[in-house]
Design a protein around this motif. Structure first.
Motif, mmCIF file in Angstrom:
data_model
loop_
_atom_site.group_PDB
_atom_site.id
_atom_site.type_symbol
_atom_site.label_atom_id
_atom_site.label_comp_id
_atom_site.label_asym_id
_atom_site.label_seq_id
_atom_site.Cartn_x
_atom_site.Cartn_y
_atom_site.Cartn_z
ATOM 1 N N ASP A 177 99.421 -40.444 -24.740
ATOM 2 C CA ASP A 177 97.984 -40.254 -24.531
ATOM 3 C C ASP A 177 97.601 -40.451 -23.065
ATOM 4 O O ASP A 177 96.694 -39.793 -22.559
ATOM 5 C CB ASP A 177 97.186 -41.223 -25.404
ATOM 6 C CG ASP A 177 97.426 -41.006 -26.891
ATOM 7 O OD1 ASP A 177 97.738 -39.869 -27.294
ATOM 8 O OD2 ASP A 177 97.300 -41.986 -27.648
ATOM 9 N N GLN A 178 98.294 -41.339 -22.379
ATOM 10 C CA GLN A 178 97.983 -41.632 -20.986
ATOM 11 C C GLN A 178 98.215 -40.422 -20.086
ATOM 12 O O GLN A 178 97.544 -40.250 -19.076
ATOM 13 C CB GLN A 178 98.820 -42.819 -20.499
ATOM 14 C CG GLN A 178 98.388 -44.153 -21.052
ATOM 15 C CD GLN A 178 98.691 -44.349 -22.527
ATOM 16 O OE1 GLN A 178 99.258 -43.495 -23.212
ATOM 17 N NE2 GLN A 178 98.310 -45.492 -23.049
ATOM 18 N N LEU A 179 99.156 -39.563 -20.459
ATOM 19 C CA LEU A 179 99.460 -38.401 -19.619
ATOM 20 C C LEU A 179 98.300 -37.420 -19.543
ATOM 21 O O LEU A 179 98.206 -36.630 -18.603
ATOM 22 C CB LEU A 179 100.734 -37.716 -20.115
ATOM 23 C CG LEU A 179 101.998 -38.583 -20.029
ATOM 24 C CD1 LEU A 179 103.198 -37.805 -20.534
ATOM 25 C CD2 LEU A 179 102.224 -39.100 -18.620
ATOM 26 N N ALA A 180 97.371 -37.483 -20.490
ATOM 27 C CA ALA A 180 96.184 -36.626 -20.441
ATOM 28 C C ALA A 180 95.330 -36.944 -19.216
ATOM 29 O O ALA A 180 94.547 -36.092 -18.765
ATOM 30 C CB ALA A 180 95.360 -36.779 -21.715
ATOM 31 N N LEU A 181 95.475 -38.134 -18.646
ATOM 32 C CA LEU A 181 94.717 -38.494 -17.448
ATOM 33 C C LEU A 181 95.088 -37.615 -16.255
ATOM 34 O O LEU A 181 94.284 -37.434 -15.336
ATOM 35 C CB LEU A 181 94.938 -39.967 -17.105
ATOM 36 C CG LEU A 181 94.400 -40.978 -18.105
ATOM 37 C CD1 LEU A 181 94.885 -42.380 -17.762
ATOM 38 C CD2 LEU A 181 92.884 -40.934 -18.167
ATOM 39 N N LEU A 182 96.283 -37.065 -16.257
ATOM 40 C CA LEU A 182 96.732 -36.246 -15.131
ATOM 41 C C LEU A 182 95.831 -35.027 -14.914
ATOM 42 O O LEU A 182 95.669 -34.569 -13.781
ATOM 43 C CB LEU A 182 98.176 -35.793 -15.339
ATOM 44 C CG LEU A 182 99.220 -36.911 -15.319
ATOM 45 C CD1 LEU A 182 100.568 -36.370 -15.734
ATOM 46 C CD2 LEU A 182 99.279 -37.562 -13.967
ATOM 47 N N ASP A 183 95.247 -34.519 -15.971
ATOM 48 C CA ASP A 183 94.366 -33.365 -15.830
ATOM 49 C C ASP A 183 93.094 -33.706 -15.063
ATOM 50 O O ASP A 183 92.512 -32.839 -14.412
ATOM 51 C CB ASP A 183 93.978 -32.812 -17.210
ATOM 52 C CG ASP A 183 95.157 -32.188 -17.927
ATOM 53 O OD1 ASP A 183 96.086 -31.697 -17.240
ATOM 54 O OD2 ASP A 183 95.163 -32.205 -19.167
ATOM 55 N N HIS A 184 92.650 -34.928 -15.134
ATOM 56 C CA HIS A 184 91.413 -35.320 -14.461
ATOM 57 C C HIS A 184 91.651 -35.872 -13.062
ATOM 58 O O HIS A 184 90.752 -35.877 -12.232
ATOM 59 C CB HIS A 184 90.669 -36.364 -15.302
ATOM 60 C CG HIS A 184 89.324 -36.691 -14.752
ATOM 61 N ND1 HIS A 184 88.246 -35.847 -14.886
ATOM 62 C CD2 HIS A 184 88.883 -37.752 -14.044
ATOM 63 C CE1 HIS A 184 87.195 -36.380 -14.284
ATOM 64 N NE2 HIS A 184 87.561 -37.530 -13.769
ATOM 65 N N TYR A 185 92.858 -36.362 -12.818
ATOM 66 C CA TYR A 185 93.183 -36.984 -11.535
ATOM 67 C C TYR A 185 94.308 -36.200 -10.866
ATOM 68 O O TYR A 185 95.488 -36.528 -11.025
ATOM 69 C CB TYR A 185 93.597 -38.444 -11.754
ATOM 70 C CG TYR A 185 92.491 -39.277 -12.377
ATOM 71 C CD1 TYR A 185 91.463 -39.764 -11.583
ATOM 72 C CD2 TYR A 185 92.481 -39.556 -13.736
ATOM 73 C CE1 TYR A 185 90.436 -40.514 -12.144
ATOM 74 C CE2 TYR A 185 91.459 -40.310 -14.295
ATOM 75 C CZ TYR A 185 90.442 -40.782 -13.501
ATOM 76 O OH TYR A 185 89.436 -41.519 -14.050
ATOM 77 N N PRO A 186 93.979 -35.142 -10.112
ATOM 78 C CA PRO A 186 95.019 -34.281 -9.541
ATOM 79 C C PRO A 186 95.925 -34.977 -8.524
ATOM 80 O O PRO A 186 96.996 -34.469 -8.223
ATOM 81 C CB PRO A 186 94.231 -33.139 -8.892
ATOM 82 C CG PRO A 186 92.834 -33.599 -8.806
ATOM 83 C CD PRO A 186 92.636 -34.661 -9.826
ATOM 84 N N ARG A 187 95.541 -36.136 -8.015
ATOM 85 C CA ARG A 187 96.380 -36.876 -7.060
ATOM 86 C C ARG A 187 97.022 -38.089 -7.739
ATOM 87 O O ARG A 187 97.418 -39.033 -7.067
ATOM 88 C CB ARG A 187 95.539 -37.349 -5.871
ATOM 89 C CG ARG A 187 94.847 -36.267 -5.063
ATOM 90 C CD ARG A 187 95.763 -35.412 -4.199
ATOM 91 N NE ARG A 187 96.768 -36.113 -3.437
ATOM 92 C CZ ARG A 187 96.557 -36.719 -2.267
ATOM 93 N NH1 ARG A 187 95.376 -36.713 -1.716
ATOM 94 N NH2 ARG A 187 97.552 -37.318 -1.646
ATOM 95 N N MET A 188 97.129 -38.069 -9.049
ATOM 96 C CA MET A 188 97.707 -39.204 -9.777
ATOM 97 C C MET A 188 99.228 -39.066 -9.850
ATOM 98 O O MET A 188 99.743 -38.036 -10.261
ATOM 99 C CB MET A 188 97.140 -39.298 -11.189
ATOM 100 C CG MET A 188 97.736 -40.429 -12.020
ATOM 101 S SD MET A 188 96.962 -40.574 -13.650
ATOM 102 C CE MET A 188 95.679 -41.779 -13.244
ATOM 103 N N ALA A 189 99.912 -40.122 -9.444
ATOM 104 C CA ALA A 189 101.351 -40.217 -9.658
ATOM 105 C C ALA A 189 101.540 -40.913 -11.000
ATOM 106 O O ALA A 189 100.895 -41.919 -11.273
ATOM 107 C CB ALA A 189 102.002 -41.037 -8.544
ATOM 108 N N ALA A 190 102.396 -40.372 -11.831
ATOM 109 C CA ALA A 190 102.601 -40.936 -13.169
ATOM 110 C C ALA A 190 104.077 -41.204 -13.397
ATOM 111 O O ALA A 190 104.926 -40.375 -13.068
ATOM 112 C CB ALA A 190 102.065 -39.993 -14.238
ATOM 113 N N THR A 191 104.346 -42.355 -13.958
ATOM 114 C CA THR A 191 105.707 -42.743 -14.295
ATOM 115 C C THR A 191 105.715 -43.282 -15.715
ATOM 116 O O THR A 191 104.867 -44.099 -16.072
ATOM 117 C CB THR A 191 106.217 -43.847 -13.339
ATOM 118 O OG1 THR A 191 106.184 -43.349 -12.007
ATOM 119 C CG2 THR A 191 107.619 -44.278 -13.696
#
Length: 167
Positions: free
Chosen positions: A121-135
């Motif tokens: 569910d957390q990966l959905a945040l990537l759509d709103h935060y284009p400069r988000m690094a996710a691990t």
């Protein structure tokens, strides 16, 4: 914060954040990668239950970290205040749905074995935060700052460097 304050917010670092709750969550099954039965048998039932719920490896080195860094806060927290906070803990909707994309520097750290909040569910945040690094870290539960301290420290350091000099 970004929905309310927009570009005043330089960014955010989210460590195993709650994104959805209740039946809306996508959770992995509870996974224990290592289990020291002798150690677990010696622990008080309440400590053993919490340890097993938030950590992926239930062995002596992880217990020592858990006992040092997690348990003191757990046992010292104000239960009445926590219960009051929980009544308003979840927002009725994602604030991101009513705000423009945020272009600040953001970091998301989730873990594969987090049975409390999950990781999908957390990966959905990537759509709103284009400069988000996710691990999404493997071999860690709900306390990656304890189970993967060096990795998390490096990720946060990289994020802080980006905040200091945005590009």
């Amino acid at each position: 914060m970004t929905a309310r304050y927009g570009e005043q917010v330089l960014g955010s670092a989210l460590l195993v954040p709650v994104v959805r709750w209740g039946d809306d969550r996508t959770l992995p099954g509870e996974t224990t990668l290592e289990r020291d039965e002798e150690l677990l048998d010696r622990l008080p039932a309440a400590d053993r239950e919490l340890f097993g719920y938030v950590m992926a490896r239930l062995d002596k080195p992880r217990w020592e970290l858990f006992e040092r860094y997690v348990l003191p806060g757990w046992w010292a927290h104000d239960e009445a205040a926590a219960a009051e906070l929980e009544t308003d803990f979840l927002l009725p909707h994602w604030p991101e749905h009513q705000a423009p994309a945020h272009h600040g520097r953001h970091l998301l750290v989730a873990t594969r074995q987090d049975a409390l909040v999950g990781w999908r569910d957390q990966l959905a945040l990537l759509d709103h935060y284009p400069r988000m690094a996710a691990t999404v870290l493997d071999a860690a539960g709900h306390n990656p700052q304890v189970e993967c301290a060096e990795t998390v420290r490096g990720l946060v350091g990289h994020w802080l460097d980006g905040i200091a000099r945005p590009y």
